[in-house]
Scaffold this active site. Structure first.
Site, short mmCIF file in Angstrom:
data_model
loop_
_atom_site.label_atom_id
_atom_site.label_comp_id
_atom_site.label_asym_id
_atom_site.label_seq_id
_atom_site.Cartn_x
_atom_site.Cartn_y
_atom_site.Cartn_z
CB ALA A 1 36.40 42.89 43.26
CD GLN B 1 35.27 50.88 39.87
OE1 GLN B 1 36.48 50.60 39.96
NE2 GLN B 1 34.84 52.13 39.78
CB VAL B 2 29.52 47.45 43.33
CG1 VAL B 2 28.00 47.59 43.44
CG2 VAL B 2 29.90 46.01 43.03
CE LYS C 1 30.63 41.58 40.25
NZ LYS C 1 30.37 40.22 40.77
CG ASP D 1 34.71 34.39 46.47
OD1 ASP D 1 35.55 34.05 47.31
OD2 ASP D 1 34.79 35.45 45.83
#
Length: 561
Positions: free
Chosen positions: A172, A176-177, A191, A323
């Site tokens: 994102a 990031q994951v 994350k 979200d």
């Protein structure tokens, strides 16, 4: 005569460039002072120069956009078709400029573009153009990610983590994951926040705030401070992973008895402000229809479970995940229910003021019952004033004067009136309207818009959303009162009232739907048959006698209609 396509004047370009350099000298200096003391002086200089270049691009883009609106629309009547056509063209050109700016500046500008695209009230030219930014995030190198892990978890973090996949499973704009396995055998998702984001956020949000204030100062009809403020608040929440972990635990507690929702567990010993370690959950995006077909799950059941979860958040808990895009909601196989929803990314939550929550419950009751007086009254309490009349259009797609049942279709006259009403709402009216809304309203409108998009993708009807909001809206009014009393009689009464109100609204909607599908069409068919019969009789030579009989029958027995 249509206005000529806008070309930015050379003098205006020069003025914009000068403004970019001079206006951002102060933010650049402030930004340099906020950098960590460990940074080398050349790094600081490089960062400041990079920030000025990004800011210069932003101010020139915004200056061109504002001038485009001013010059392209000059001399046109605001209520004319020509004005509306030209406005749409300017919207599209402006959205394309902003898209290029976000792609050039990357980072928080991409995040800002995504945020704007998700706002349900902006012109469709912006939302459709900026939605391309959803796929614009490129992952960071694993070397950089490893440095962040070492800085946050210590150089010996590998003593707790058996392995980490170098390829991210998601990326994102702020993190990031990566999938990993702990020494304990637990499979986790880690994350990791990109480095130096807080400093970059300070600079970029300061730039955006400056631009919005400058636009409002020179062009009062184009005010975007509400959007910049909402984005800044949202961004600050996303950068604190400790708060995100707390949000997820609170959400899990709120839904501990709900069999359809799962929230990944947090591993606190491996969680900091920049690193969040949580249970790894399998599943596919909620709008993946092929996956739902593969596991034999009805998309409409998934839509119903999703909307009920968020309706409970809004109307009962007053604590909302803000979200809910498809990437943050997974559908997972479940042997007990057939499926479960995995709720991810708990960075952005909105806690509703208790009075606002109660009023919003009553608003939905008024919207579903089409009680225009109560809608306007509640609008005054929300501080919206005259804009309250747009609330039914925003949430139910009806004008406040609509007389036809909510479950039925609007009449031709009502559709025309609503079109006129929407045409009268000019682009420059958007800013005072949005500024008048409480912050809670902006969050709910965004959530509601994202939910509606998912529901449409799953092929579910508007009824699923209406009934869920009616059900939990009534629970929100009466069950909270139930929790505040120890008297058994009152508890039974409040529960009865919530059920009674809900079934009253349900009955009203069903009657409207039956009327729309059967009663109105049946009446229309009868009228058409009579008109056809009359025309055949009237055109027949031998019909004179029949015609006379027909008139006598009507006189004696009354009108058919």
């Amino acid at each position: 005569m249509r206005a000529k396509p806008f070309k930015f004047p050379a003098k205006a370009k020069s003025a914009a460039f000068v403004a970019a350099v001079t206006a951002f000298s102060l933010p650049a200096t402030n930004y340099a002072l906020t950098l960590p003391s460990s940074d080398s002086f050349p790094d600081k200089i490089s960062t400041v120069v990079h920030g000025i270049l990004r800011s210069s691009r932003a101010i020139i883009t915004v200056a061109c956009t504002v001038a485009d609106y001013k010059y392209s629309l000059r001399g046109l009547q605001k209520d004319s078709n020509e004005y509306r056509y030209e406005m749409s063209e300017v919207h599209l050109r402006s959205a394309k400029r902003i898209l290029k700016l976000c792609e050039a500046n990357k980072g928080f500008y991409v995040k800002a573009g995504q945020f704007v695209a998700a706002q349900g009230v902006i012109p469709k030219e912006y939302s459709s153009t900026l939605s391309a930014l959803q796929d614009q995030v490129a992952p960071c190198s694993f070397k950089t990610i490893k440095e962040v892990l070492m800085h946050n978890l210590g150089p010996d973090f590998s003593e707790m983590i058996l392995s980490v996949s170098e390829q991210p499973i998601a990326a994102a704009s702020v993190s990031q994951v990566h999938r990993a396995v702990l020494k304990s055998g637990h499979e986790v998702a880690i994350k990791v926040q990109y480095p130096d984001l807080e400093q970059q956020m300070n600079f970029d949000t300061r730039t955006m705030s400056f631009l919005s204030k400058t636009i409002a100062q020179f062009f009062p009809e184009y005010r975007f401070q509400w959007l910049a403020s909402a984005f800044t608040r949202t961004l600050a929440l996303e950068l604190d992973f400790v708060q995100e972990a707390r949000n997820s635990e609170r959400a899990a507690s709120n839904f501990e008895n709900n069999k359809f929702i799962r929230v990944p567990c947090v591993f606190w010993e491996l969680t900091t402000r920049q690193v969040l370690t949580m249970q790894f959950c399998t599943g596919q995006k909620i709008d993946d229809l092929d996956f739902l077909k593969q596991i034999g799950v009805d998309p409409k059941k998934v839509a119903r479970a999703l909307v009920e979860i968020f309706a409970e958040m809004i109307f009962v808990h007053g604590y909302i995940h803000c979200d809910p895009h498809p990437g943050n909601i997974l559908v997972s196989r479940d042997s007990y229910n057939g499926f479960s929803l995995v709720l991810l990314d708990h960075g952005i939550y909105r806690e509703l003021d208790e009075e606002f929550r109660k009023d919003f419950c009553q608003l939905w009751e008024a919207l579903l019952l089409q009680d225009s007086k109560k809608i306007m009254c509640l609008g005054e309490r929300f501080g919206i004033g005259e804009y309250s009349k747009y609330l039914p259009i925003i949430f139910t797609g009806r004008s406040i004067e609509s007389k036809s049942g909510l479950g039925s279709g609007m009449s031709v006259e009502e559709k025309e009136n609503m079109k006129k009403e929407l045409r009268s709402l000019l682009f420059e009216d958007l800013s005072p309207f949005m500024e008048s809304l409480p912050p809670e309203f902006l969050s709910i409108m965004r959530v509601d818009g994202l939910l509606r998009a998912i529901i449409r993708k799953l092929g579910a009807s508007r009824w699923i959303r209406w009934l869920a909001y009616a059900k939990y809206g009534m629970y929100g009014i009466y069950q909270k009162l139930d929790a505040e009393t120890d008297f058994a009689g009152k508890t039974v009464f409040f529960r009865f009232m919530s059920e009674f109100k809900y079934y009253g609204i349900l009955t009203r909607l069903i009657v409207g739907e039956i009327e729309a599908k059967f009663v109105v069409p049946l009446g229309q068919k009868l009228k058409n048959a009579l008109h056809y019969l009359y025309s055949k009789i009237h055109s027949d030579f031998w019909g004179l006698l029949m015609h006379s009989w027909f008139l006598v029958f009507v006189i004696r027995h009354g009108s058919f209609c």
